[in-house]
Design an enzyme around this catalytic site. Structure first.
Site, PDB file in Angstrom:
ATOM      1  N   ILE A 505       0.816  -1.222   0.000  1.00 15.96           N
ATOM      2  CA  ILE A 505       0.000   0.000   0.000  1.00 15.96           C
ATOM      3  C   ILE A 505       0.847   1.268   0.000  1.00 15.96           C
ATOM      4  O   ILE A 505       0.298   2.377  -0.022  1.00 15.96           O
ATOM      5  CB  ILE A 505      -0.949   0.033   1.214  1.00 15.96           C
ATOM      6  CG1 ILE A 505      -0.141  -0.081   2.509  1.00 15.96           C
ATOM      7  CG2 ILE A 505      -1.991  -1.073   1.124  1.00 15.96           C
ATOM      8  CD1 ILE A 505      -0.977   0.049   3.772  1.00 15.96           C
ATOM      9  N   GLY A 508       8.408   3.899   0.471  1.00 15.35           N
ATOM     10  CA  GLY A 508       9.079   5.084   0.988  1.00 15.35           C
ATOM     11  C   GLY A 508      10.571   4.892   1.080  1.00 15.35           C
ATOM     12  O   GLY A 508      11.117   3.858   0.676  1.00 15.35           O
ATOM     13  N   GLY A 509      11.248   5.907   1.614  1.00 11.05           N
ATOM     14  CA  GLY A 509      12.698   5.850   1.723  1.00 11.05           C
ATOM     15  C   GLY A 509      13.166   4.760   2.660  1.00 11.05           C
ATOM     16  O   GLY A 509      14.223   4.163   2.466  1.00 11.05           O
ATOM     17  N   PHE A 510      12.390   4.486   3.718  1.00 15.22           N
ATOM     18  CA  PHE A 510      12.774   3.444   4.671  1.00 15.22           C
ATOM     19  C   PHE A 510      12.481   2.058   4.114  1.00 15.22           C
ATOM     20  O   PHE A 510      13.280   1.136   4.280  1.00 15.22           O
ATOM     21  CB  PHE A 510      12.028   3.659   5.985  1.00 15.22           C
ATOM     22  CG  PHE A 510      12.326   2.623   7.032  1.00 15.22           C
ATOM     23  CD1 PHE A 510      13.441   2.743   7.851  1.00 15.22           C
ATOM     24  CD2 PHE A 510      11.493   1.528   7.214  1.00 15.22           C
ATOM     25  CE1 PHE A 510      13.722   1.796   8.812  1.00 15.22           C
ATOM     26  CE2 PHE A 510      11.770   0.571   8.176  1.00 15.22           C
ATOM     27  CZ  PHE A 510      12.888   0.707   8.984  1.00 15.22           C
ATOM     28  N   GLY A 511      11.330   1.912   3.447  1.00 18.93           N
ATOM     29  CA  GLY A 511      10.961   0.605   2.913  1.00 18.93           C
ATOM     30  C   GLY A 511       9.531   0.581   2.444  1.00 18.93           C
ATOM     31  O   GLY A 511       8.867   1.619   2.319  1.00 18.93           O
ATOM     32  N   VAL A 513       5.428  -0.592   2.579  1.00 20.80           N
ATOM     33  CA  VAL A 513       4.368  -0.691   3.581  1.00 20.80           C
ATOM     34  C   VAL A 513       3.299  -1.640   3.061  1.00 20.80           C
ATOM     35  O   VAL A 513       2.831  -1.510   1.918  1.00 20.80           O
ATOM     36  CB  VAL A 513       3.754   0.688   3.890  1.00 20.80           C
ATOM     37  CG1 VAL A 513       2.741   0.564   5.026  1.00 20.80           C
ATOM     38  CG2 VAL A 513       4.835   1.692   4.251  1.00 20.80           C
ATOM     39  N   ASP A 626       9.941  16.501  10.280  1.00 18.20           N
ATOM     40  CA  ASP A 626       9.575  16.131   8.911  1.00 18.20           C
ATOM     41  C   ASP A 626       8.066  16.272   8.717  1.00 18.20           C
ATOM     42  O   ASP A 626       7.386  15.359   8.233  1.00 18.20           O
ATOM     43  CB  ASP A 626      10.022  14.698   8.609  1.00 18.20           C
ATOM     44  CG  ASP A 626      10.076  14.420   7.105  1.00 18.20           C
ATOM     45  OD1 ASP A 626      10.130  15.389   6.318  1.00 18.20           O
ATOM     46  OD2 ASP A 626      10.064  13.238   6.711  1.00 18.20           O
TER      47      ASP A 626
END
Length: 843
Positions: A505, A508-511, A513, A626
């Site tokens: 769904i 992002g930069g982290f991973g 989802v 952020d």
């Protein structure tokens, strides 16, 4: 320390975040330093001992010691002293002390690896402190060894904010090693050391690294009111030819309490001994081109650590108005000392100045003094003393280690208590047996439940080893933290159908989802760290920060953390699922229905409430860092919740800033933060102002497809506002819905948030009030004909409805203007971290 005034220290309790401290200006009624209430413990001894006028009580009879396995050792043929004996621990143990008064306490730990049948120099251990009723604690020493070639004691000194209750100091041996200690001091520091804005959620933790009598002799603890040791400055002096020792003054000092532009008068010898202010280092010649600072002291420090520095001065060379010079750190200007504008000018009057420094990945900090361009005299630069304390900013330990306590020295036990304990013990055994049988049955059932699918190969190996139990980036362990939030990797695999791409769904930069369903049927959003980041460790700080922040705060307008997983080198965060996705989705995505103006106002108010709670609520002060439309999520009822705390910083925020690497997202970043690298809650306010314009205009913060002067929404919106043309760029789908008064108030709120000078921006509490006022204006607007509802005349004067504006509940925060050194790094995140989440339980 007595007073930091405008320079508060920002210290994270959590992983992301670091705490800010501001010491009060409480001064002494008399010049003499009063003896403090104290605990002095002679460890490993059956007899009391005297040291520098202090009586150290034997721990074998004190009742302070809680241990299951310890050993007392003693030196032979030595005179009685705390260094004649030691207490050795083969298992983790602790000393506990009753604390009756909230305040800043001085804690000293004495170590001497003397010769005995046990080689004390081989000991390797940690020391933990739990100073708060909330059981939050800190690691004071990590992998500590007491090796010392000089055969003299090692004394580790700390300042801690402690609550009333039981204060515990843990000694935790590493692996097959052991721990030991010779003596312990715990006492309430004088009133001048008490923090002004002390919070039990964010304890004060400072570790003394240097204490120097500049220009004078070494001062032993016997000659200090609170038993501090002061070294000579010669070993730290970079160029001995640039300085000369002053002649010791025989004049009486004028102990005075005063404040002048951050300088504080020393009210007593508790600030520093008389002999510190009697001597000084003086400049000998003017600065040369190759040596821009006449006198420089260099100190070896821990890389990336921040330090509180206190510099001491005394007008032994003349009143403050007769001299003027500059103070520097690593070549960066800090402060001008003295001069005709110095409001307090008196001969032989001691005073000091506090500031905070970052080593910026260097292992050295240089402190320098040199002539000001405003003076023509030669011997005008001087320094009397210097103290440097490292700010311990590692993540707080949420719970003390489990220990079996065998209290030493408590021999009087009532028979009724013994009988009750026996009966209670038998009852407890029965309960435990039933619990164990039930637990085994439950675990068996769970294994059957999860055995229907094959586990996915683990990233980075098949070990169940936890990344967090290895320790955080600052060296503090997280194995005591938030264990109740851990979710097994196996359960998350099942919840997401082995991370099926059909359940993806967001990215992002982290991973990525994924939408998932836990075993209890709860829908969640599962954010899984990228595999390449798991190899490099780049995402670990954000992962730890998110856990530390969200596990300790709860608010209706903040996304809740359900759990996390750190098995198999995984970094996975589990959140409540937000049905409607992000605010940005509903502003730009043409496939979703447009939000009405009323809905947009309610969403902005909800997000402002969440941010206001972060800044001033029970969390103690958190800067999000952020804020953007993708980090404001909506539940099924369009209730807004602020999300993504991976870049957050923590600590009391009022009247403070912290020097930090610039992080955030282009288009939302505070210009002042980018230039000065000074982070405050006003940086969040600026970012939220950009969000307000997004909500009003339904366009991205940065749009590279537009003409150059329109690319940046904040700049373009403020230019239009200045020209009275802002209504022309309002989202066409809501133009006819906005009441002119509500529009004017909303646009003025955005304008105030986007002021270039942070001091001119409102607090988040003021922003919240203004948005609620705009909503009230919208709700109370008189019915108008369709042609009258246009905002075309929004810039004109309006007759406002009879709505009273009450004073704001939040106070204006005066941001300190001290320029602190920082890195040149600009770390930004331009991608969404996650999009769709859903509320499970209303919080």
């Amino acid at each position: 320390m007595e007073s930091l005034h405008n320079h508060k220290i920002h210290i994270p309790l959590f992983s992301p975040f670091f705490f800010l401290l501001h010491f009060s200006s409480l001064h002494f009624l008399s010049l003499a330093c009063e003896p403090p209430h104290k605990y002095f413990v002679n460890c490993g001894s059956k007899a009391d001992a005297n040291l520098s006028g202090r009586v150290f009580t034997a721990d074998s009879s004190s009742g302070f010691l809680c241990t299951e396995k310890s050993r007392a050792i003693e030196r032979t043929n030595q005179s009685p002293s705390p260094y004649q004996t030691a207490r050795i621990f083969s298992q983790q143990s602790y000393y506990q002390f009753g604390i009756n008064e909230t305040g800043t306490y001085l804690v000293r730990l004495h170590f001497l690896a003397f010769s005995s049948e046990v080689n004390l120099s081989t000991a390797l251990f940690d020391v933990l402190a739990f100073p708060n009723v909330s059981n939050s604690g800190f690691k004071l020493l990590s992998n500590f060894t007491a090796k010392n070639s000089s055969n003299s004691p090692l004394i580790e000194e700390f300042f801690l904010g402690i609550d009333p209750g039981t204060f515990k100091i843990y000694f935790v041996p590493q692996a097959s090693s052991f721990a030991f200690v010779n003596a312990i001091e715990v006492f309430l520091a004088p009133a001048s050391f008490k923090p002004e804005n002390y919070s039990s959620s964010f304890p004060l933790v400072l570790r003394t690294t240097y204490r120097v009598n500049v220009g004078g002799q070494k001062i032993e603890p016997d000659n200090d009111a609170i038993w501090r040791k002061w070294d000579t400055d010669s070993i730290y002096l970079s160029n001995s030819n640039a300085a000369v020792d002053s002649q010791p003054s025989s004049q009486s000092l004028n102990w005075q309490s005063f404040e002048s532009d951050g300088f504080v008068g020393a009210a007593s010898d508790c600030i520093a001994p008389y002999s510190v202010y009697q001597t000084a280092k003086l400049m000998t010649t003017r600065a040369e081109g190759s040596n821009p600072f006449n006198i420089t002291w260099s100190f070896n420090v821990s890389a990336d650590a921040r330090h509180l520095v206190r510099v001491h001065f005394c007008g032994i060379i003349g009143p403050a108005g007769n001299f003027v010079f500059n103070l520097y750190s690593n070549g960066i200007f800090i402060k001008t000392v003295g001069g005709p504008d110095f409001s307090f000018s008196r001969l032989y009057s001691p005073f000091y100045y506090d500031f905070v420094l970052s080593s910026n990945r260097s292992e050295f900090i240089n402190i320098s003094i040199g002539p000001s361009i405003h003076t023509t005299t030669t011997n005008n630069s001087f320094l009397n003393g210097l103290e440097m304390l490292e700010i311990i900013e590692g993540p707080a330990l949420s719970n003390p280690p489990a220990s079996v306590c065998n209290m030493k020295g408590r021999k009087k036990i009532k028979m009724g208590l013994v009988v009750g304990s026996v009966i209670g013990g038998l009852s407890l055994i029965c309960i435990l047996i039933v619990g164990i049988l039930f637990g085994l049955k439950y675990r068996t059932a769970k294994r059957v439940e999860t055995s229907e699918w094959s586990p996915m190969p683990a990233v980075g190996g098949g070990s169940n080893h936890s990344r967090l139990t290895d320790g955080t980036i600052t060296g503090s362990p997280m194995n005591y933290l938030n264990l109740g939030l851990k979710i097994s990797f196996a359960e998350l695999q099942q919840a997401t159908n082995n991370f099926d791409t059909k359940l993806l769904i967001g990215e992002g930069g982290f991973g990525n989802v994924y939408r998932g369903t836990l075993l209890n049927g709860r829908n969640v959003a599962v954010k899984r760290g990228k595999r390449d980041e798991q190899g490099s460790g780049q995402g670990l700080p954000e992962f730890q920060t998110e856990i530390m922040v969200l596990s300790q705060i709860r608010h209706r307008h903040l996304v809740s953390l359900i759990g996390y997983c750190d098995e198999r080198s995984e970094m996975i965060l589990v959140y409540e699922f937000m049905e409607k996705g992000s605010l940005r989705d509903h502003l730009y995505d043409s496939n979703l229905p447009r939000l009405s103006w009323k809905q947009r106002l309610e969403i902005c108010i909800g997000a402002a409430r969440g941010l206001h709670y972060l800044h001033t609520g029970a969390a103690g002060g958190i800067i999000h860092r952020d804020v953007k439309s993708t980090n404001i999520l909506l539940d099924e009822n369009h209730v807004a919740k602020v999300a993504d705390f991976g870049l957050s910083r923590s600590g009391p925020l009022d009247e403070t800033h912290v020097s930090t690497n610039v992080k955030g997202t282009f288009g939302y970043l505070d210009p002042e933060y980018i230039m000065s690298q000074q982070l405050t809650e006003k940086s969040d306010v600026y970012s939220f102002g950009v969000v307000l314009l997004e909500v009003l205009c339904a366009r991205p913060a940065i749009d590279t497809m537009l003409p150059r002067d329109e690319m940046n929404l904040a700049e373009w919106g403020m230019l239009c506002k200045k020209k009275g043309l802002l209504e022309q760029i309002v989202d066409s789908s809501i133009k006819n819905q906005i009441d002119p008064s509500s529009f004017r108030n909303f646009s003025e709120t955005a304008e105030k948030c986007l002021q270039e000078d942070a001091n001119d921006r409102p607090t988040m509490g003021d922003v919240l009030w203004d948005l609620e006022y705009a909503f009230q204006l919208q709700q109370t607007a008189k019915h108008r004909e369709p042609h009258e509802d246009s905002t075309a005349n929004a810039s004109s004067a309006f007759v406002l409805p009879n709505v009273q504006r009450f004073p704001s509940v939040s106070s204006t925060i005066n941001i300190d203007d001290l320029a602190l050194p920082g890195d040149d790094e600009l770390d930004t995140t331009e991608v969404e971290v996650f999009s769709l989440l859903r509320v499970g339980d209303a919080r």
